[in-house]
Design an enzyme around this catalytic site. Structure first.
Site, PDB file in Angstrom:
ATOM      1  CB  THR A 193     110.822  14.040 -38.364  1.00 46.76           C
ATOM      2  OG1 THR A 193     111.380  14.992 -37.759  1.00 46.76           O
ATOM      3  CG2 THR A 193     111.022  14.131 -39.972  1.00 46.76           C
ATOM      4  CB  ILE A 239     110.384   6.796 -34.705  1.00 44.59           C
ATOM      5  CG1 ILE A 239     110.106   6.231 -33.496  1.00 44.59           C
ATOM      6  CG2 ILE A 239     111.330   5.746 -35.749  1.00 44.59           C
ATOM      7  CD1 ILE A 239     111.324   5.864 -32.656  1.00 44.59           C
ATOM      8  CG  HIS A 240     112.974  12.569 -35.588  1.00 40.62           C
ATOM      9  ND1 HIS A 240     112.116  13.618 -35.202  1.00 40.62           N
ATOM     10  CD2 HIS A 240     113.715  12.501 -34.223  1.00 40.62           C
ATOM     11  CE1 HIS A 240     112.309  13.867 -34.045  1.00 40.62           C
ATOM     12  NE2 HIS A 240     113.102  13.519 -33.367  1.00 40.62           N
ATOM     13  CG  ASP A 241     116.583   9.158 -38.334  1.00 39.54           C
ATOM     14  OD1 ASP A 241     116.538  10.480 -38.831  1.00 39.54           O
ATOM     15  OD2 ASP A 241     117.517   8.637 -37.671  1.00 39.54           O
TER      16      ASP A 241
END
Length: 330
Positions: A193, A239-241
């Site tokens: 991620t 922007i992992h999510d």
């Protein structure tokens, strides 16, 4: 149709996930069943206010939403204002509003509607999921599609040398969920991620594609850029999510491996550390489907497509768009 429960802690990268899901809901590509929040980037109640604000700005005022468990299972609650801002939305502040707390009922209702097409996506600490598994084991067992953002699996952490933030905040919850898992849970770890990097130039393009959507994404994201610059990552953001949601919905090509995962929750020094048995040495059934790679360019193209959906939604009816602007000001 695909249905989604998003359990999150907005949070700037959670905001991008909400924008994406709202667009697909508008396009009729999925149903955002409900949104619940947990304490992570900020407190659960503030996270719920943030999620409600983002959804309102994206034209989804009526999505069922509730704050979940306010504290980690065992550890003292820790938040991260230095990363996401004092209230979690960078330089923006969501308006005050009443926050519902019957998150369990929302999950139960969604599960009882059927689970073949229901995806539970967790982008914050796993507190709510662990609590739900304790309180409603039969309903937990019915969940067929669970995807989690968390962990630095055999990989350097972003909170301690070995731990990722979500797992570190509530390591007991993460450990308990994977111990209880009857089928492998899809895990999107930091290993992958953190490659979902947003640069200022791309942000400009995204804001342009959003058009009249009344969400000041620049003000939200600028704080995140500044944080990453302060910690030596450059003026950019991970922007992992958003990537996690896309992987959960199979909207981007990805590679995976099955493994048995354990999360350290008894040691202060290695709290939240995720270890995967990649060689089968523990001789236990796999409890994790680990994301090992993803097409990041395809992910950004998919998000840009979603932004264009928002632009059409708001641009197609000036009165509707103006109404949401007035709602935000109120």
């Amino acid at each position: 149709m695909t249905r989604v429960i998003l359990d999150c802690d907005p949070g700037i990268d959670d905001t991008y996930a909400l924008i994406y899901l709202a667009a697909l809901n508008h396009a009729g590509e999925l149903e955002l069943d409900c949104v619940t929040t947990t304490t992570g980037n900020v407190e659960a109640d503030q996270c719920a206010r943030n999620a409600a604000y983002v959804l309102t700005q994206c034209g989804l005022r009526m999505i069922p939403l509730a704050a979940g468990v306010p504290e980690p299972l065992v550890c003292e609650a820790t938040t991260t204002p230095e990363t996401h801002g004092e209230t979690g939305l960078g330089y923006l502040t969501a308006p005050e509003r009443h926050v519902e707390h019957d998150w369990e009922a929302l999950w139960i209702d969604a599960i009882e509607r059927g689970t073949d097409d229901l995806h539970l996506i967790v982008t914050g600490p796993m507190t709510n999921l662990a609590a739900f598994a304790r309180l409603h084991p039969a309903h937990f067992a019915r969940l067929q599609h669970i995807t989690v953002m968390g962990g630095a699996v055999n990989y350097p952490g972003n909170t301690t040398p070995t731990a990722e933030w979500n797992f570190w905040v509530d390591p007991h919850a993460a450990a308990e969920v994977f111990d209880r898992a009857e089928a492998p849970i899809t895990l999107c770890p930091l290993n992958v991620t953190e490659r979902m990097v947003l640069e200022p130039g791309r942000l400009e393009g995204i804001v342009d594609k959003l058009g009249p959507t009344p969400l000041d994404l620049e003000a939200i994201t600028r704080f995140y850029f500044e944080f990453h610059e302060d910690v030596g990552e450059g003026y950019r953001a991970q922007i992992h999510d958003l990537l996690t949601v896309m992987v959960a919905l199979e909207r981007v090509p990805g590679s995976f491996c099955l493994s048995t995962l354990a999360v350290e929750h008894t040691s202060t020094l290695t709290r939240g550390t995720a270890v995967a048995d990649l060689r089968g040495m523990w001789e236990r059934d796999p409890n994790a489907r680990l994301l090992t790679g993803a097409d990041i360019d395809a992910a950004w193209r998919e998000f840009e497509r979603a932004c264009e959906v928002h632009a059409r939604f708001f641009g197609g009816d000036a009165a509707v768009a103006a109404g949401y602007h007035r709602k935000a000001e109120d």
